[in-house]
Design a protein around this motif. Sequence first.
Motif, PDB file in Angstrom:
ATOM      1  N   HIS A  95       0.812  -1.225   0.000  1.00 24.34           N
ATOM      2  CA  HIS A  95       0.000   0.000   0.000  1.00 24.34           C
ATOM      3  C   HIS A  95       0.843   1.273   0.000  1.00 24.34           C
ATOM      4  CE1 HIS A  95      -3.819  -1.975   0.342  1.00 24.34           C
ATOM      5  NE2 HIS A  95      -3.572  -2.504   1.527  1.00 24.34           N
ATOM      6  N   GLY A  96       2.159   1.131   0.097  1.00 23.03           N
ATOM      7  CA  GLY A  96       3.022   2.311   0.066  1.00 23.03           C
ATOM      8  C   GLY A  96       3.054   3.093   1.365  1.00 23.03           C
ATOM      9  N   VAL A  97       2.764   2.459   2.486  1.00 25.96           N
ATOM     10  CA  VAL A  97       2.833   3.155   3.773  1.00 25.96           C
ATOM     11  C   VAL A  97       4.288   3.454   4.115  1.00 25.96           C
ATOM     12  CG1 VAL A  97       2.382   2.961   6.252  1.00 25.96           C
ATOM     13  CG2 VAL A  97       0.701   2.084   4.604  1.00 25.96           C
ATOM     14  N   ARG A  98       4.575   4.693   4.459  1.00 24.38           N
ATOM     15  CA  ARG A  98       5.916   5.096   4.889  1.00 24.38           C
ATOM     16  C   ARG A  98       6.000   4.994   6.403  1.00 24.38           C
ATOM     17  NH1 ARG A  98       8.765   9.059   2.213  1.00 24.38           N
ATOM     18  NH2 ARG A  98      10.219   8.803   3.961  1.00 24.38           N
ATOM     19  N   VAL A  99       7.032   4.336   6.893  1.00 26.54           N
ATOM     20  CA  VAL A  99       7.219   4.173   8.328  1.00 26.54           C
ATOM     21  C   VAL A  99       8.436   4.981   8.759  1.00 26.54           C
ATOM     22  CG1 VAL A  99       7.674   2.554  10.204  1.00 26.54           C
ATOM     23  CG2 VAL A  99       6.138   1.899   8.336  1.00 26.54           C
ATOM     24  N   HIS A 100       8.262   5.821   9.769  1.00 29.43           N
ATOM     25  CA  HIS A 100       9.340   6.672  10.283  1.00 29.43           C
ATOM     26  C   HIS A 100       9.587   6.288  11.746  1.00 29.43           C
ATOM     27  CE1 HIS A 100       8.684   9.440   6.808  1.00 29.43           C
ATOM     28  NE2 HIS A 100       7.419   9.095   6.988  1.00 29.43           N
ATOM     29  N   LEU A 101      10.744   5.745  12.028  1.00 23.80           N
ATOM     30  CA  LEU A 101      11.069   5.312  13.381  1.00 23.80           C
ATOM     31  C   LEU A 101      11.954   6.336  14.078  1.00 23.80           C
ATOM     32  CD1 LEU A 101      11.804   1.543  12.666  1.00 23.80           C
ATOM     33  CD2 LEU A 101       9.638   2.627  13.303  1.00 23.80           C
ATOM     34  N   LEU A 102      11.907   6.325  15.397  1.00 27.60           N
ATOM     35  CA  LEU A 102      12.672   7.267  16.213  1.00 27.60           C
ATOM     36  C   LEU A 102      12.431   8.706  15.744  1.00 27.60           C
ATOM     37  CD1 LEU A 102      16.119   5.526  16.850  1.00 27.60           C
ATOM     38  CD2 LEU A 102      14.400   6.153  18.553  1.00 27.60           C
TER      39      LEU A 102
END
Length: 666
Positions: free
Chosen positions: A566-573
Amino acid sequence: MTGPLRAALSPVELGGVPLRNRVFVPGHTTNFGHENRPTARHADYHAERARGGVGLIITEAIRVHPTSAGRHISLGCFDDASIPAYAAIADAVHAEGAAIFAQIMHAGRQANGDATRTAAWSASALPWATGAHTPHAMSTRDIGTVVRAFGAAAARMSRAGYDGLEVHAGHGHLLQQFLSPVTNHRTDGYGGSAANRLRLTREVLTAVRETAPELPVGLRVSADEFLPGGLEPGDVIEIVAALREEFPLAYVHVSHSAYHGSWSLATQMADMSFGHAPFRHHAGMFRRALPGLPVLAVCRLDSVGEAAELIASGEADLVGLARPHIADPHLVRKAAEGREHETRSCVACNQGCIGRVELNLPISCVVNPEVGAERVWAGVHSRRRAGSVLVVGGGPAGLEAALAAHRRGKRVTLVEAADRLGGQVALAARVPGRERFGLLTRELERDVLAAGITVRTGVRADARLVRAECADDVVLATGSVPVRRELPGGPPVLDTWQAVETVCGEEAVPNVVVIRDDCGSWAAASLAEAFAARGARVHLVSPSASYSAQVTTYSRLALTKRFTDHGVRVHLLRTVRAKDSDTVVLTDPVSGGTEPITGVGAVVDAGAATSADALLHELADVARVHVAGDANAPRTALEAVYEGRVAGAVLAAEPDPEPVLLALSR
C-alpha cells in the motif's frame, strides 16, 4: 445434520487407530511445561478438548534432544524420567474417548540458545532472521546424535501409552532445514542433491520405526516455504512420495511455511487479515498426487463446518482445528448435537495464543480466558450463589462479566450508555481487515440475550442509578476514551475513534495522513492500512525504534508486506511537531535532524487512551464494586474478557475470592 457434517463426524481409522470422527487438534505450543516436561495443566487442557468430542489430539512439538530444548516451558523427552508425565496426558485423553499422537521434532536453528547458553544446531550456519544467532553447522557425529534421539523419544512415547507418532518435517524446523536448498548449503552426503537433503529424514524415520515399530507414524510437512528458491508443493510431494515408497507412512499432515523472518512465518499462524481458509488448496494437491495416503489439512480453518467442507470435497481425510479448539474446546460436541450456533469462535487475532508464546508466557485466548486453568475454572463454575449484580458497560468486559455472573446463579442487569452493545470492539471491527474481531462481542451479545439477562441500552449510569439498583455487587466495565493531542497551528488532529469514522465513511479521505503511533498497537496499524487502501499517502510515525511493537511478530510480518503493497511510509525514532496548517516536521531525537511532511490533511493521534473511571470514584461508599477491562487500565480485549469473567464469576460470586484468584494466577 447435513451430509458433509455427518461425514466429518463419522468414525475413521488412521494408521489402524480407530477415531470417533475426522476432526483433530493439531500440535500447537502451550508453554505449560516445567523444566521441559509436561505438567498437570497439559493433562487438564487436552482432557477438556477430548471431552469436547474431538477424535484425535496431536501433542505440541516434543523436542527430542537438549540442543532443541530452548525455554524450560517447552516440552522435551530427553530421558526415561519424563515418561510418567507424558503418560498422565495420554491417560487423561483416553479417559475422554479420544486418541492421542505424539509429535516429535528438533527445532534446529531457531532453538533458543540464550536459554541454555549453547549454540542452536542446523544444516548450515545460516540464522533464521536478521539479528538472530548463527547456528552451529552440524557434523556427521551431531547428526547421528539427533537420529538416535528421535528413536529414543519414539520409544518413550510408546511406553507412555501414545497411539501414534508424528515426525515434524515442516515449519522450518531441523528436518526441513536439511530438506530445503535455502537452508542446506552442505557439500557432504547430507547436502546438494534432493536425495542427499532427504537423507536425514530417512534416517530419522528408520530410527523411529526400529524403536517403536508398533506405532503408526505420520509426517508433518510444509507444502510451500514461500521463500525464493525454497521448497514448493511439487518438491514436497516428491519428498513424501519417495518416503512413502520406503516407509509405511500412516498419513501426511500438510501445513506450510518456513520459520523465517519474512512473510512466510506469518502464514504459519494466519491471522484475520488472511481471510477465509487461505491455504486449504495445499491438502487437496497432496491427496490428488498421493492416492491412498491419508491427508490431514490444517491452518485458518475456523469451524467444524469448514472441516466438513474439505472432507466432503475430497480435499482431506481429516481436518485440524487448533485455534478454534483453544477458543471453544467443545465445538465438535456442539456440532454433533446441533448446537453449532452456541460455539464461541476463534477471531484469529493471535493475541492470546501465539502472541503470549512469543513473550514466553503460557497461552490464553481472547475468547476463552479459561485456557490453561481448566481445573480451577471447573471448580468455580460448579458453585452457584444467589444474589444480584449490576454491570455497567456493554463492551467485551461487561458482556463477559454479565454472562459469568449469570452462570454462577446471580440475577444480572447490564446497562450500556450507547444504543448498541459491543464497545470499542464493535468500533474496531468496522475497519477493513479487522471485521472478524466483531465476532467476539456479537457472540457475547448472543449469549447474554439467550440467557435472558436484563439489558438496558441507551442508559448512562451515574452514581444515583447504581445506588438505586441496590445490587449486591457492581461491575464497572466503562472502558476507556482516546486522547487527542492537538498540534497548535498545525493540521487537524483526529483521535482513533474519529479516524475510524473518517476512514469507514463515504466521504473522501485526506490525501496525506500522518499517524502518531506512540503505543505500537493494532489501532495505529489497522488505521494506517485502511487509509492507505483508500488512496491516502500514509506516514506512520513512531517515537521508538520499532513499529507495531504490540503486534505479535507472526502478524507483523504480514502487516509489513501489506504496508509495502500500500506504500505506507514508516518513520522510526521520530517525534512530530507542527510547522503550519498542512505541514508537520519529524525530528530525529538522536541527531536532531528534521524532515518535513507537506500537504497533510489529518494527523491521527494513536497515543495511549485513558480509563473512563469517573463513576468508580463516585462510588467510594459502595462496598462491593469491581472494575474490569479498560476502566481498570487501558489495554486490549484479551485483558478485558479475562477481567470480565473474573469479576462476574469470582469477585461478584465468592464471599472470599482470594484462594480462587491465587489459583488462577499460577
